[in-house]
Each structure stands twice: as C-alpha cells, then as structure tokens.
Design a protein around this motif. Structure first.
Motif, short mmCIF file in Angstrom:
data_model
loop_
_atom_site.label_atom_id
_atom_site.label_comp_id
_atom_site.label_asym_id
_atom_site.label_seq_id
_atom_site.Cartn_x
_atom_site.Cartn_y
_atom_site.Cartn_z
N ASP A 1 1.03 -1.65 -0.08
CA ASP A 1 0.29 -0.08 -0.21
C ASP A 1 0.67 1.20 0.41
O ASP A 1 0.15 2.47 0.57
CB ASP A 1 -0.29 0.22 1.19
N GLY A 2 1.73 1.24 -0.66
CA GLY A 2 3.10 2.29 -1.05
C GLY A 2 3.90 2.84 0.03
O GLY A 2 4.42 3.32 0.26
N TRP A 3 3.69 1.67 0.85
CA TRP A 3 4.89 1.72 2.37
C TRP A 3 5.77 0.93 2.28
O TRP A 3 5.74 -0.47 2.14
CB TRP A 3 4.22 1.32 3.14
N LEU A 4 7.25 0.99 2.35
CA LEU A 4 8.03 0.04 2.32
C LEU A 4 8.44 0.10 3.65
O LEU A 4 9.21 0.82 4.32
CB LEU A 4 8.98 1.18 1.45
N LYS A 5 8.88 -1.62 4.38
CA LYS A 5 8.76 -1.65 5.62
C LYS A 5 10.25 -2.53 5.89
O LYS A 5 10.43 -3.21 4.84
CB LYS A 5 7.76 -2.43 6.48
N ARG A 6 11.56 -2.86 6.66
CA ARG A 6 12.00 -2.92 7.22
C ARG A 6 12.81 -3.01 8.14
O ARG A 6 12.37 -1.62 9.22
CB ARG A 6 13.27 -2.59 6.44
N LEU B 1 1.08 8.15 -3.48
CA LEU B 1 0.86 6.91 -3.83
C LEU B 1 2.32 5.70 -3.48
O LEU B 1 1.27 4.64 -3.59
CB LEU B 1 0.47 6.75 -5.62
N GLY B 2 3.14 6.51 -3.04
CA GLY B 2 3.85 5.65 -2.41
C GLY B 2 4.89 6.08 -3.64
O GLY B 2 4.58 5.26 -4.85
N ASP B 3 6.76 5.77 -3.53
CA ASP B 3 7.33 5.46 -4.60
C ASP B 3 7.80 4.11 -4.31
O ASP B 3 9.41 4.71 -2.69
CB ASP B 3 8.65 7.03 -4.69
N LYS B 4 8.45 3.21 -4.86
CA LYS B 4 9.24 1.73 -4.07
C LYS B 4 11.06 2.11 -4.15
O LYS B 4 11.99 2.04 -3.04
CB LYS B 4 8.75 0.61 -4.34
N GLU C 1 7.15 16.40 -3.29
CA GLU C 1 6.59 15.11 -2.43
C GLU C 1 6.56 15.32 -0.69
O GLU C 1 7.68 16.39 -0.51
CB GLU C 1 6.49 13.84 -2.94
N ARG C 2 5.82 14.36 -0.71
CA ARG C 2 6.22 14.14 0.95
C ARG C 2 6.40 13.31 1.24
O ARG C 2 6.41 12.24 0.63
CB ARG C 2 4.68 14.87 1.29
N VAL C 3 7.12 12.99 2.39
CA VAL C 3 7.62 11.78 2.93
C VAL C 3 6.88 11.39 4.97
O VAL C 3 7.76 12.16 5.06
CB VAL C 3 8.67 11.90 3.17
#
Length: 126
Positions: free
Chosen positions: A38-43, A109-112, A86-88
């Motif tokens: 959903d547009g979020w990159l988790k680590r 929208l998320g940018d991987k 853009e926002r982060v």
C-alpha cells in the motif's frame, strides 16, 4: 505414493533454508526483512527508537527533504518531511528491545525506489 511427495517437499525445504541464509548474512544494523504494501516500504533494524529517529531525520535531509515534524515516544516515533514536489512519512515502531520496524512512504501513492533510497541512508547512519 511416497515418491510423489518427496520432490516437492525437498524443493520447499530448499526454498525455506535459502531464505534463512539471506537473513543470517544481513549486516549488524539491518534485520534483513523488507515488505512493500500500500505504498509503504517496511524494513526492520537492530537499533533503538531514538537512534532510528535521528538517523531517519538525517536521511531525509540527505535526500533533499526538509524535516517538518518529528515526534518521539519510547515505543514509536515519526518523521515528516517534504520538498517542493512530494511528502515523506517515516513511521518507527518498537518491536523488541533493540529492534524497530521503519515504514516509509514517499508521495501520496508511494514511491518504492525513493523509499528504498531513504532506507539505505538510514542504514548508513545506524
């Protein structure tokens, strides 16, 4: 009947074991797991919430974003940043002592790829 199940089970075992080797081979600061949803990159990182908050804010600045907001609680933290385009959003959640999950979303929208670059900067700073 046994022969029919032997090869698929062997293949599944090989896939599971090869994944473990990738996690074990990770660096000291990085737990080795990535997830993009959903547009979020988790680590996951082996670090405290406070140290990860500082590394995240500096990583955003390194990437040319202005940090507009930071919040800290013992079990979670947030960084908000933006540039002209853009926002982060960076969300940090405590998992266990010395381990946190960092979720990054760049743009509505998320940018991987942009999220991955910020993660790399965080890793460098930890």
């Amino acid at each position: 009947m046994r022969r029919q199940y032997g090869l698929p089970l062997l293949l599944v075992a090989m896939l599971l074991l090869s994944g473990c080797a990738a996690v074990i081979a990770g660096t000291a600061a990085v737990a080795g797991t990535w997830a993009y949803m959903d547009g979020w990159l988790k680590r996951d990182y082996y670090a405290s919430v406070e140290n990860t908050l500082e590394a995240s804010a500096l990583a955003c600045e390194d990437m040319g974003y202005r940090v507009t907001d930071r919040s800290f609680e013992p079990d979670e933290a947030e960084v908000r940043a933006e540039n002209d385009e853009e926002r982060v959003w960076v969300d940090i959640d405590w998992i266990a002592p010395g381990t946190v999950t960092v979720a990054i979303r760049v743009g509505w929208l998320g940018d991987k790829e942009a999220s991955r670059q910020i993660h790399k900067k965080i890793e460098e700073r930890l």
